[in-house]
Design an enzyme around this catalytic site. Structure first.
Site, PDB file in Angstrom:
ATOM      1  N   LYS A 129      47.819  13.562  29.630  1.00 61.75           N
ATOM      2  CA  LYS A 129      47.015  13.966  28.775  1.00 61.75           C
ATOM      3  C   LYS A 129      47.120  13.103  27.753  1.00 61.75           C
ATOM      4  N   TYR A 174      44.030  27.967  26.242  1.00 66.04           N
ATOM      5  CA  TYR A 174      43.284  27.070  26.956  1.00 66.04           C
ATOM      6  C   TYR A 174      42.699  27.190  27.096  1.00 66.04           C
ATOM      7  N   HIS A 211      42.404  38.770  11.300  1.00 66.01           N
ATOM      8  CA  HIS A 211      42.690  37.504  10.634  1.00 66.01           C
ATOM      9  C   HIS A 211      42.564  36.793  12.228  1.00 66.01           C
ATOM     10  N   SER A 263      39.352  12.980  23.607  1.00 64.46           N
ATOM     11  CA  SER A 263      39.437  11.618  24.858  1.00 64.46           C
ATOM     12  C   SER A 263      37.953  11.250  24.355  1.00 64.46           C
ATOM     13  N   HIS A 297      55.719  35.303  29.940  1.00 65.24           N
ATOM     14  CA  HIS A 297      55.901  34.510  29.070  1.00 65.24           C
ATOM     15  C   HIS A 297      55.669  34.637  27.669  1.00 65.24           C
ATOM     16  N   HIS A 298      54.596  35.446  27.645  1.00 60.35           N
ATOM     17  CA  HIS A 298      54.507  36.439  26.227  1.00 60.35           C
ATOM     18  C   HIS A 298      54.952  38.081  26.326  1.00 60.35           C
TER      19      HIS A 298
HETATM   20  C1  HEA Z   1      42.741  30.923  15.594  1.00 60.76           C
HETATM   21  C2  HEA Z   1      42.894  30.355  15.272  1.00 60.76           C
HETATM   22  C3  HEA Z   1      43.522  30.194  13.547  1.00 60.76           C
HETATM   23  C4  HEA Z   1      43.043  29.633  12.252  1.00 60.76           C
HETATM   24  C5  HEA Z   1      42.504  29.034  12.461  1.00 60.76           C
HETATM   25  C6  HEA Z   1      43.785  30.536  11.819  1.00 60.76           C
HETATM   26  C7  HEA Z   1      44.475  30.339  10.478  1.00 60.76           C
HETATM   27  C8  HEA Z   1      45.272  30.209   9.606  1.00 60.76           C
HETATM   28  N1  HEA Z   1      46.676  31.532   9.926  1.00 60.76           N
HETATM   29 FE1  HEA Z   1      46.064  32.571  11.550  1.00 60.76          FE
HETATM   30  N2  HEA Z   1      46.474  33.578  13.005  1.00 60.76           N
HETATM   31  C9  HEA Z   1      45.998  33.710  14.037  1.00 60.76           C
HETATM   32  C10 HEA Z   1      44.898  32.641  14.001  1.00 60.76           C
HETATM   33  C11 HEA Z   1      44.313  31.488  13.587  1.00 60.76           C
HETATM   34  N3  HEA Z   1      44.806  31.047  12.584  1.00 60.76           N
HETATM   35  C12 HEA Z   1      46.015  34.512  16.131  1.00 60.76           C
HETATM   36  C13 HEA Z   1      45.793  34.698  16.583  1.00 60.76           C
HETATM   37  C14 HEA Z   1      47.147  35.496  13.925  1.00 60.76           C
HETATM   38  C15 HEA Z   1      48.311  36.442  15.512  1.00 60.76           C
HETATM   39  C16 HEA Z   1      47.157  37.588  14.401  1.00 60.76           C
HETATM   40  C17 HEA Z   1      48.372  39.261  15.355  1.00 60.76           C
HETATM   41  O1  HEA Z   1      49.616  39.158  14.697  1.00 60.76           O
HETATM   42  O2  HEA Z   1      47.553  39.949  15.405  1.00 60.76           O
HETATM   43  C18 HEA Z   1      47.415  34.582  13.267  1.00 60.76           C
HETATM   44  C19 HEA Z   1      48.547  35.152  12.264  1.00 60.76           C
HETATM   45  C20 HEA Z   1      48.446  34.417  11.269  1.00 60.76           C
HETATM   46  C21 HEA Z   1      50.067  35.179  10.425  1.00 60.76           C
HETATM   47  C22 HEA Z   1      50.975  35.979  10.895  1.00 60.76           C
HETATM   48  C23 HEA Z   1      50.504  36.972   9.901  1.00 60.76           C
HETATM   49  C24 HEA Z   1      51.441  38.624  10.629  1.00 60.76           C
HETATM   50  O3  HEA Z   1      52.492  38.514  11.540  1.00 60.76           O
HETATM   51  O4  HEA Z   1      51.535  39.586   9.978  1.00 60.76           O
HETATM   52  C25 HEA Z   1      50.168  34.044   9.142  1.00 60.76           C
HETATM   53  C26 HEA Z   1      50.584  33.988   8.216  1.00 60.76           C
HETATM   54  O5  HEA Z   1      50.694  33.419   6.782  1.00 60.76           O
HETATM   55  C27 HEA Z   1      48.740  33.796   9.374  1.00 60.76           C
HETATM   56  C28 HEA Z   1      47.922  32.581   8.555  1.00 60.76           C
HETATM   57  C29 HEA Z   1      47.186  31.268   8.645  1.00 60.76           C
HETATM   58  C30 HEA Z   1      46.516  30.421   7.756  1.00 60.76           C
HETATM   59  C31 HEA Z   1      46.968  30.208   5.757  1.00 60.76           C
HETATM   60  C32 HEA Z   1      45.053  29.855   8.004  1.00 60.76           C
HETATM   61  C33 HEA Z   1      44.916  28.946   7.282  1.00 60.76           C
HETATM   62  O6  HEA Z   1      44.456  28.038   8.049  1.00 60.76           O
HETATM   63  C34 HEA Z   1      43.135  28.780   7.431  1.00 60.76           C
HETATM   64  C35 HEA Z   1      42.088  28.474   6.391  1.00 60.76           C
HETATM   65  C36 HEA Z   1      41.193  28.765   6.086  1.00 60.76           C
HETATM   66  C37 HEA Z   1      40.657  29.302   5.086  1.00 60.76           C
HETATM   67  C38 HEA Z   1      41.443  29.321   4.181  1.00 60.76           C
HETATM   68  C39 HEA Z   1      39.289  29.552   4.709  1.00 60.76           C
HETATM   69  C40 HEA Z   1      38.862  29.041   3.750  1.00 60.76           C
HETATM   70  C41 HEA Z   1      38.413  28.575   2.635  1.00 60.76           C
HETATM   71  C42 HEA Z   1      37.538  30.519   1.806  1.00 60.76           C
HETATM   72  C43 HEA Z   1      36.475  31.261   2.589  1.00 60.76           C
HETATM   73  C44 HEA Z   1      37.953  29.737   0.246  1.00 60.76           C
HETATM   74  C45 HEA Z   1      38.334  30.870  -0.199  1.00 60.76           C
HETATM   75  C46 HEA Z   1      39.790  30.537  -0.710  1.00 60.76           C
HETATM   76  C47 HEA Z   1      40.521  29.373  -1.404  1.00 60.76           C
HETATM   77  C48 HEA Z   1      40.376  29.770  -3.005  1.00 60.76           C
HETATM   78  C49 HEA Z   1      42.210  28.806  -1.760  1.00 60.76           C
HETATM   79  N4  HEA Z   1      48.211  33.431  10.642  1.00 60.76           N
HETATM   80  C1  HEA Z   2      45.142  26.212  21.728  1.00 60.43           C
HETATM   81  C2  HEA Z   2      46.353  27.612  21.936  1.00 60.43           C
HETATM   82  C3  HEA Z   2      47.493  27.319  22.763  1.00 60.43           C
HETATM   83  C4  HEA Z   2      48.181  26.295  23.384  1.00 60.43           C
HETATM   84  C5  HEA Z   2      47.139  24.817  24.038  1.00 60.43           C
HETATM   85  C6  HEA Z   2      49.708  26.867  23.543  1.00 60.43           C
HETATM   86  C7  HEA Z   2      50.309  25.945  24.773  1.00 60.43           C
HETATM   87  C8  HEA Z   2      51.747  26.402  25.565  1.00 60.43           C
HETATM   88  N1  HEA Z   2      52.471  28.021  24.586  1.00 60.43           N
HETATM   89 FE1  HEA Z   2      51.252  29.514  23.186  1.00 60.43          FE
HETATM   90  N2  HEA Z   2      50.920  30.549  22.337  1.00 60.43           N
HETATM   91  C9  HEA Z   2      49.499  30.509  21.586  1.00 60.43           C
HETATM   92  C10 HEA Z   2      48.607  29.528  22.019  1.00 60.43           C
HETATM   93  C11 HEA Z   2      48.550  28.668  22.227  1.00 60.43           C
HETATM   94  N3  HEA Z   2      49.753  27.978  23.003  1.00 60.43           N
HETATM   95  C12 HEA Z   2      49.066  31.938  21.411  1.00 60.43           C
HETATM   96  C13 HEA Z   2      48.168  32.042  20.310  1.00 60.43           C
HETATM   97  C14 HEA Z   2      50.721  32.122  20.744  1.00 60.43           C
HETATM   98  C15 HEA Z   2      50.997  33.711  20.379  1.00 60.43           C
HETATM   99  C16 HEA Z   2      50.118  35.189  20.918  1.00 60.43           C
HETATM  100  C17 HEA Z   2      50.421  36.085  20.696  1.00 60.43           C
HETATM  101  O1  HEA Z   2      51.246  36.800  20.654  1.00 60.43           O
HETATM  102  O2  HEA Z   2      49.807  36.728  19.323  1.00 60.43           O
HETATM  103  C18 HEA Z   2      50.966  31.492  21.970  1.00 60.43           C
HETATM  104  C19 HEA Z   2      52.565  31.807  22.907  1.00 60.43           C
HETATM  105  C20 HEA Z   2      53.542  31.455  23.715  1.00 60.43           C
HETATM  106  C21 HEA Z   2      54.456  31.847  23.942  1.00 60.43           C
HETATM  107  C22 HEA Z   2      55.187  33.507  23.829  1.00 60.43           C
HETATM  108  C23 HEA Z   2      55.879  33.442  22.305  1.00 60.43           C
HETATM  109  C24 HEA Z   2      56.851  34.680  21.998  1.00 60.43           C
HETATM  110  O3  HEA Z   2      56.048  35.905  21.926  1.00 60.43           O
HETATM  111  O4  HEA Z   2      57.435  34.692  22.125  1.00 60.43           O
HETATM  112  C25 HEA Z   2      54.850  30.982  24.461  1.00 60.43           C
HETATM  113  C26 HEA Z   2      55.913  31.243  25.649  1.00 60.43           C
HETATM  114  O5  HEA Z   2      56.337  30.609  26.409  1.00 60.43           O
HETATM  115  C27 HEA Z   2      53.635  29.363  24.615  1.00 60.43           C
HETATM  116  C28 HEA Z   2      54.352  28.469  25.572  1.00 60.43           C
HETATM  117  C29 HEA Z   2      53.226  27.365  25.492  1.00 60.43           C
HETATM  118  C30 HEA Z   2      53.772  26.770  25.997  1.00 60.43           C
HETATM  119  C31 HEA Z   2      54.633  26.322  27.004  1.00 60.43           C
HETATM  120  C32 HEA Z   2      52.615  25.735  25.374  1.00 60.43           C
HETATM  121  C33 HEA Z   2      51.644  24.157  26.536  1.00 60.43           C
HETATM  122  O6  HEA Z   2      50.939  24.481  27.350  1.00 60.43           O
HETATM  123  C34 HEA Z   2      52.299  23.318  25.558  1.00 60.43           C
HETATM  124  C35 HEA Z   2      52.306  21.855  26.848  1.00 60.43           C
HETATM  125  C36 HEA Z   2      52.387  20.692  25.732  1.00 60.43           C
HETATM  126  C37 HEA Z   2      53.839  19.775  25.055  1.00 60.43           C
HETATM  127  C38 HEA Z   2      55.184  20.065  25.706  1.00 60.43           C
HETATM  128  C39 HEA Z   2      53.482  18.740  24.555  1.00 60.43           C
HETATM  129  C40 HEA Z   2      52.807  17.762  24.944  1.00 60.43           C
HETATM  130  C41 HEA Z   2      53.876  16.818  26.262  1.00 60.43           C
HETATM  131  C42 HEA Z   2      54.427  15.625  26.169  1.00 60.43           C
HETATM  132  C43 HEA Z   2      54.329  14.554  24.758  1.00 60.43           C
HETATM  133  C44 HEA Z   2      55.084  15.486  27.278  1.00 60.43           C
HETATM  134  C45 HEA Z   2      56.455  15.330  27.294  1.00 60.43           C
HETATM  135  C46 HEA Z   2      56.601  16.558  26.969  1.00 60.43           C
HETATM  136  C47 HEA Z   2      58.070  16.796  27.858  1.00 60.43           C
HETATM  137  C48 HEA Z   2      58.953  16.301  29.090  1.00 60.43           C
HETATM  138  C49 HEA Z   2      58.743  17.665  27.273  1.00 60.43           C
HETATM  139  N4  HEA Z   2      52.912  30.127  23.960  1.00 60.43           N
HETATM  140 CU   LIG Z   3      51.268  31.801  26.655  1.00 64.75          CU
END
Ligand code: HEA
Ligand code: HEA
Ligand SMILES: [Cu+2]
Ligand code: CUA
Lengths: 395, 541, 293
Positions: free
Chosen positions: B337, B263, B83, B274, B308-309
């Site tokens: 932004k 990012y 997934h 934007s 931070h991960h």
């Molecule tokens: C990058 C984008 C992305 C997106 C879009 C999503 C979308 C969704 N994710 Fe995510 N998810 C991840 C990225 C993303 N995820 C990542 C990186 C992880 C970490 C993996 C890891 O731990 O290694 C994760 C892990 C993750 C977990 C944790 C699993 C675990 O730790 O064991 C869960 C659990 O609820 C979850 C749920 C969902 C759900 C419900 C959606 C929904 O938004 C999905 C909605 C879309 C559909 C459902 C498809 C369209 C529908 C059909 C094709 C028809 C069939 C449907 C019906 C009949 C109802 N995701």
């Molecule tokens: C689109 C993808 C996306 C984006 C944009 C971000 C954005 C950010 N992420 Fe995230 N992050 C993920 C995707 C993303 N992350 C994924 C996939 C993981 C899990 C991976 C995995 O383990 O499988 C993860 C995990 C992750 C972790 C590790 C958690 C853990 O495993 O324990 C951390 C820790 O620091 C973190 C931090 C942040 C921060 C600080 C931002 C910042 O960029 C956010 C900045 C935005 C704001 C703060 C809001 C707007 C700001 C304002 C309105 C201004 C005023 C605010 C203040 C002064 C506070 N992220």
């Molecule tokens: Cu990160």
């Protein structure tokens, strides 16, 4: 029913009550009958566990501080946005202004968040430093992650020398497979041998692992430390309250990742000393003499225990195996007249099979080998004596 | 192998009937046209979204109740892993590349991408890779089950499908790198005269920076998984302590890629937003220059925050502090932004057609995800929530409510230009409100689960977590149904050309060269560089 | 040949539909399928891999053939030329990052992993291990578990030093060839290109010899702990890049002999030269870091 710890911010509580009502409406009968588990999760818990260490208190404080600041910013920012959305819409006759730049406000909204972020980081810094200070521990315990159990070894302080393995209760594992676990308050959290520590003592936990990375977590202590094979890492806690505290392995470690819980029993100093004495007595009694010669039925009884706690997860209780885990029932290796090969695999592992030499003693290995040779459809009548294991180990 | 231009002297709008345009399957398989390749990318990524979504639903179905009802834990881990991989590499990234293909040449007044054939190669490379990834479920031992982060040494225990996965990722990486080179070169070298960098539409800007990030980090991922491969098969010990290696080294290398990667998935989304906000606020984008600088700052900072991960791996104090501070800093440019978008809306004259709804939804919900990210960044708090559902909640707020919402916004905004027909507003609104509600029902409770300590990647969980999990599962199915609705009632009609004919510029105040060509955009556009007005948003003569 | 006749050179050049990309991707499918199966002990995988590679090479030949044809046909304007320059630059940047991953692994292993494994804390697990990096102390094993057979490290003398000289010389000969081309001394350019290619080949020969030596006399193998891993990974990937660069130069030489390129338009030549210099710089890094320190 809901655990509302006193740290929860009122606003959170309001929102959560809303969510709760929805949740309760949806919840099935069975889930409702479950009770909070003191020291473990509460039903529909909304915030961190009630803290029983100083570090956990500080973490909770930091979290609430962050939550409040973020909520305030959120309300302010989106207050502005929704005001604008309602006022400045075309249908209300709004005419677009045409400003599109202002160095002054842009600097302001760069500098102000910068300052806020620094203010957030300051108290956090203090906690990081405190968290990492593992010196001057009263008791040092080594926690080793195995697929899928925790091994504990008391290596310094009162009780040093005690060591045991802590595994999820086998009946709970079976409940999980059944798909209908029912109302068990400590479901998936019950272990055979909890880790026991004294209250108000600084306990340093050294983590390491045998096979893959695991992670040792106890939320109420505010402790989480990865256990990395080949390396030692450490963390510490000083529990301020007696009781039972629970956690789980939090680093994906293979198929039984969800089934290697952590249970820490915090005892008063006297109770702890008594426990240590008891353990040491038991250890002395249990120390098997590997030169003893056993009878088949004795070894079978012993072997069955070893098998259920250690082997049955993968090779299944009926010895039929599953997936990548081979069947023992009818296995050539198991039935073989030469015992050395099987003992070798038991000691050193093979592919997914872990090495057991550090976990099981010679008698236990002999017992479990004997057990597999005489269970299910395997009826060889062969007996493996501990001495054979000793010999194989020496190779 | 015609090496000759179809219309060497073509003029912007005189060839609706392109007699050279290939037809049938050849048009798609042999495509060198940025619009066709863009369409291919978008269709591919939507397919992968479906597959990844179905896997997500399998996860949610299993977690609906405590106990194992449908799958065994091994399968569950495979679903989680695949997934994550499929969503990240198959759905979100290619979707943005699809947008880049369609829109960047149109926005900067170029006739096509700089390297049209390589462009098609980037697309077609994804097909074998996707086949391998999805096919790995049918290999002995099943699909890889080590999490999308593919941490060693668990990967060393995986079956043969792990190698298939690694090779597939290599190919996807090559595809991304080529795609990014193409985009960078197109933007740097193919802009119409008068389209200076600082007049360029924000979407092009964000992609320019994203492409830079991609080129910088995809090779690093390739290096990491190559080491995994040699550790698995050729006896090296990069990640095996017995031979002097270190499993944590894998994490450092992976996250050096992984953090910029997140990012990569959000910057183009910022670009789309934007474009949309000014169009529906009927007011120019506020703080254009600071938008550019903020985007660049985010990209640069993204290289120094990776650990931070890894707060729970046991870093020295100084390491934890450094990565905590650096991570928290990212809130500042991201905030810029958000504030710029608000200032654009402020005293505008707003209407709320579907693209704008998604854009506003994006700003609102993404910010929640940003805040939870900031909370994760505070190391002591992260010790509590690392590897729990809090993190799952965080990244779905930024990935689904961020990246995916922006993609939907973009589809509604530019869809009429692509297909020549308008979608139905009512249906768009149903899709939006349904998704918004179900999204929050799915992922909001996960914050509570995480704070209460429910670990992620768990096939089964203690009873006390049952209610919120059930709620999340219900939300997930609802969210999935909304996407089915979107496909059946919005995408298919648009692809079939059913619906009101789209005018050249459906949005009153939209700006940019894409609105200077007819809808649907003709097969070839800007074969000769257009002459632009001083703002570089209109064609003169 | 008349790539500079701007009169008929289009402002942009957009190639017509082409079957090469999809065909090349098809080939790569068999490559990854085969490779994945082969290393898991299915011999048919080797055939799939071979087929895929041949297919792919064949498609690339046609593809580049088209591109060369277009280039020589004068379809590439200055703008296209600039596109090629940008793209080659960014491609090399991506290669730099690829090597950065392995250099990072080397620094991490040397600077952190091995010392930590031998540290006081870790003596709990590896009581007798001394955390010294093998190249710093001959005879040290770099393997805590003692599972690595003793080996000797590879010193800078003589092969790596000779190889350094070869590569540096090749850089010079390549530049000479370039200047000759600009000055319209085609014959001289060709001659120096051949020298460059031969220097590259010689480098590869020495490298192969060095590996044989490592395996048979030093007992230094891929399995020689993390030292062996990083050593072979870095030098191996570098060697592979030398091979690719050498092929590029070879094809450029053949094209020169066919009369391609003009004194003022020859980006194909320059691109290959950039690549060669990049490979050179990586080698200098390796030479200093792996062999000397
Ligand atoms: C990058 C984008 C992305 C997106 C879009 C999503 C979308 C969704 N994710 Fe995510 N998810 C991840 C990225 C993303 N995820 C990542 C990186 C992880 C970490 C993996 C890891 O731990 O290694 C994760 C892990 C993750 C977990 C944790 C699993 C675990 O730790 O064991 C869960 C659990 O609820 C979850 C749920 C969902 C759900 C419900 C959606 C929904 O938004 C999905 C909605 C879309 C559909 C459902 C498809 C369209 C529908 C059909 C094709 C028809 C069939 C449907 C019906 C009949 C109802 N995701
Ligand atoms: C689109 C993808 C996306 C984006 C944009 C971000 C954005 C950010 N992420 Fe995230 N992050 C993920 C995707 C993303 N992350 C994924 C996939 C993981 C899990 C991976 C995995 O383990 O499988 C993860 C995990 C992750 C972790 C590790 C958690 C853990 O495993 O324990 C951390 C820790 O620091 C973190 C931090 C942040 C921060 C600080 C931002 C910042 O960029 C956010 C900045 C935005 C704001 C703060 C809001 C707007 C700001 C304002 C309105 C201004 C005023 C605010 C203040 C002064 C506070 N992220
Ligand atoms: Cu990160
Ligand atoms: Cu051990 Cu997860």
């Amino acid at each position: 029913m809901t655990m509302m710890n006193s740290d929860v911010h009122p606003l959170v509580r309001r929102c959560s009550q809303l969510a709760m009502t929805a949740a309760v409406a949806l919840a099935s009968q069975s889930a409702l009958a479950v009770n909070d588990l003191p020291g473990g999760p509460a039903v529909n818990q909304l915030n961190l566990h009630p803290a029983v260490t100083k570090i956990a208190h500080e973490q909770a404080w930091l979290h609430n501080m962050m939550l409040v600041i973020c909520l305030l910013i959120f309300v302010a920012v989106f207050g502005v946005m929704f005001y604008s959305i309602f006022k400045h819409r075309k249908s209300k006759g709004a005419v677009a202004a045409n400003f599109h730049e202002s160095v002054k406000v842009e600097i302001a909204w760069t500098v102000v968040p910068f300052i806020i972020v620094i203010l957030m980081a300051l108290p956090a810094t203090k906690v990081v430093v405190a968290m990492k200070d593992t010196t001057n521990a009263d008791l040092t315990i080594k926690a080793t992650g195995y697929q899928w159990k925790w091994g504990y070894e008391y290596i310094k302080g009162e009780g040093d020398g005690i060591h045991f393995v802590s595994t999820l209760d086998a009946s709970q594992r079976a409940l999980s497979d059944s798909g209908k676990p029912g109302d068990v308050d400590n479901y998936l959290l019950k272990v055979d041998n909890p880790l026991v520590v004294p209250v108000n003592k600084k306990v340093r936990v050294i983590t390491t692992a045998e096979d893959v990375i695991h992670s040792w977590m106890v939320p109420a202590f505010g402790v989480k430390q990865d256990a990395i094979p080949g390396f030692v890492r450490d963390t510490w806690f000083k529990a301020e309250q007696e009781g039972d505290y629970y956690g789980q392995c939090v680093e994906l470690c293979g198929k039984e990742h969800a089934y290697m819980p952590i249970h820490v029993k915090v005892l008063s100093q006297q109770a702890y000393s008594a426990w240590v004495a008891e353990e040491q007595k038991k250890a002395a009694a249990k120390a098997d003499d590997p030169s003893k010669v056993w009878a088949l039925d004795e070894l079978m009884a012993r072997g069955e225990k070893v098998y259920t706690t250690n082997c049955a997860v993968c090779h299944r209780p009926d010895g039929k195996g599953a997936g990548q885990f081979p069947a023992l029932d009818g296995s050539k290796l198991v039935l073989s007249e030469t015992h050395a090969d099987q003992i070798h695999v038991l000691l050193n592992g093979r592919n997914q099979m872990p090495a057991w030499k550090a976990i099981l003693n010679d008698t236990e290995i002999a017992a479990v080998a004997t057990y597999t040779k005489n269970s299910w459809s395997n009826k060889t009548g062969q007996v493996v004596q501990p001495a054979e294991v000793v010999a194989e180990r020496a190779k | 192998m015609s090496a000759v231009l179809d219309h060497p002297t073509g003029h912007v709008d005189d060839h609706h009937d392109d007699h050279h345009a290939p037809t049938g399957w050849r048009r798609w398989v042999f495509a060198t046209n940025h619009k066709d390749i863009g369409t291919l990318y978008l269709l591919f990524s939507f397919t992968m979204l479906m597959i990844g979504g179905i896997l997500a639903l399998c996860i949610r179905a299993e977690l609906f109740q405590p106990g194992l009802q449908f799958f065994n834990p091994e399968q569950f881990n495979q679903f989680t892993t695949m997934h994550g991989l499929i969503m990240v590499f198959g759905a979100i990234m290619p979707a943005f590349v699809g947008f880049a293909n369609w829109m960047i040449p149109l926005q900067i007044g170029a006739s096509d991408m700089a390297f049209a054939r390589m462009n098609n190669f980037s697309f077609w490379l994804m097909i074998p890779a996707a086949l391998m990834l999805v096919g790995s479920f049918f290999m002995p031992g099943g699909a890889p089950a080590a999490g999308w982060t593919l941490y060693a040494p668990l990967t060393l225990q995986m079956g043969p499908s792990m190698d298939a996965g690694i090779f597939a990722m290599h190919i996807l990486g090559a595809s991304s790198i080529m795609g990014s080179i193409n985009i960078i070169v197109t933007i740097l070298n193919m802009r119409a005269p008068g389209m200076t960098l600082m007049k360029m539409p924000m979407f092009a800007w964000t992609w320019l920076i994203t492409a830079y990030l991609l080129i910088a980090v995809m090779p690093v991922l390739a290096g990491a998984i190559t080491m995994t491969l040699t550790d698995r098969h050729f006896g090296t010990s990069f990640f095996t302590p017995a031979g002097g290696g270190d499993p944590v080294m894998y994490q450092h290398i992976f996250w050096f890629f992984g953090h910029p990667e997140v990012y990569i998935m959000i910057l183009p989304a910022f670009g789309i937003i934007s474009q949309i906000v000014p169009a529906f606020a009927r007011k120019r984008l506020f703080g254009y220059a600071s938008m550019v600088y903020a985007t660049a700052s985010i990209a640069i900072l993204s290289f120094i925050v990776w650990a931070h991960h890894m707060f729970a791996t046991g870093m020295p104090v100084t390491g934890q502090l450094f990565f905590m501070y650096a991570t928290m800093l990212i809130a500042v440019p991201t905030g810029v932004k958000i504030f710029n978008w608000l200032a654009t809306m402020w005293r505008g004259s707003m209407t709320f057609e579907t693209p704008m709804l998604w854009a506003v939804g994006f700003i609102f919900v993404f910010t929640m995800g940003g805040f939870t990210g900031l909370i994760c960044a505070v190391a002591p708090i992260d010790i509590q929530i690392q590897d729990t559902y809090y993190v799952v909640a965080h990244f779905h707020y930024v990935l689904v409510a961020g990246s995916l919402y922006a993609l939907f916004a973009g589809v509604y905004y530019w869809g009429p230009k692509w297909t020549g027909v308008m979608y139905s507003e009512t249906r768009g609104k149903i899709h939006f409100w349904g998704s918004l509600i179900f999204f929050n029902v799915t992922f909001f409770p996960m914050h509570f689960l995480g704070l209460a300590g429910m670990p992620r990647r768990y096939a089964d969980y203690p009873m006390q977590f049952a209610d919120f999990n059930m709620l999340a599962s219900i939300g997930a199915f609802g969210f999935g149904l909304m996407q089915v609705y979107f496909f059946v009632f919005v995408v298919i009609p648009m692809m079939r050309g059913k619906g009101a004919k789209a005018p050249q510029k459906p949005w009153e105040a939209a700006e940019g060269l894409e609105w200077e060509v007819p809808s649907p955009a003709p097969f070839h556009t800007f074969e000769n560089p257009p002459k632009l007005d001083v703002t570089a948003t209109r064609i003169v003569s | 040949m008349s790539a500079t006749t701007h009169g008929k050179t289009p402002y942009y050049f957009v190639p017509g539909p082409s079957r090469h990309p999809a065909m090349a991707a098809f080939g790569l499918f068999w490559v990854i399928l085969g490779a994945g199966q082969w290393i898991n002990g299915h011999d048919w995988g080797a055939w799939s891999l071979l087929f895929g590679l041949l297919w792919w090479a064949f498609v690339l030949k046609q593809w580049f053939g088209d591109a060369i044809h277009e280039s020589e046909g004068g379809l590439y304007s200055d703008r296209i030329d600039a596109s090629f320059r940008w793209s080659m630059g960014w491609f090399i940047f991506s290669e730099v990052m690829f090597f950065a991953a392995f250099f990072g692994a080397l620094f991490w292993s040397r600077g952190y992993t091995v010392p930590t494994l031998g540290s006081l804390d870790n003596s709990l697990l590896w009581p007798n291990f001394q955390g010294v990096w093998p190249s710093a102390s001959p005879g040290a094993t770099g393997s805590p578990a003692g599972t690595v057979e003793p080996f000797q490290v590879m010193g800078p003398w003589p092969i790596p030093t000779i190889n350094t000289a070869l590569l540096l010389t090749s850089g010079v000969t390549l530049t000479v060839a370039h200047h000759a081309l600009i000055a319209s001394h085609r014959a001289r350019a060709i001659a120096f290109m051949w020298i460059t290619v031969l220097l590259g080949l010689t480098f590869l020969g020495f490298q192969a010899y060095e590996y044989v030596h490592a395996y048979h006399e030093l007992n230094l193998k891929l399995t020689s702990g993390v030292y062996g891993s990083t050593f072979f990974m870095l030098t191996g990937f570098h060697g592979f890049h030398v091979f690719v660069g050498m092929l590029m130069l070879l094809f450029i030489t053949l094209r020169l002999m066919k009369g391609h390129f003009t004194p003022d338009r020859h980006f194909g030549f320059e691109g290959a030269a950039w690549y060669w210099h990049f490979v050179d710089v990586v080698w200098l890094g390796l030479y200093i870091i792996i062999y000397w320190f």
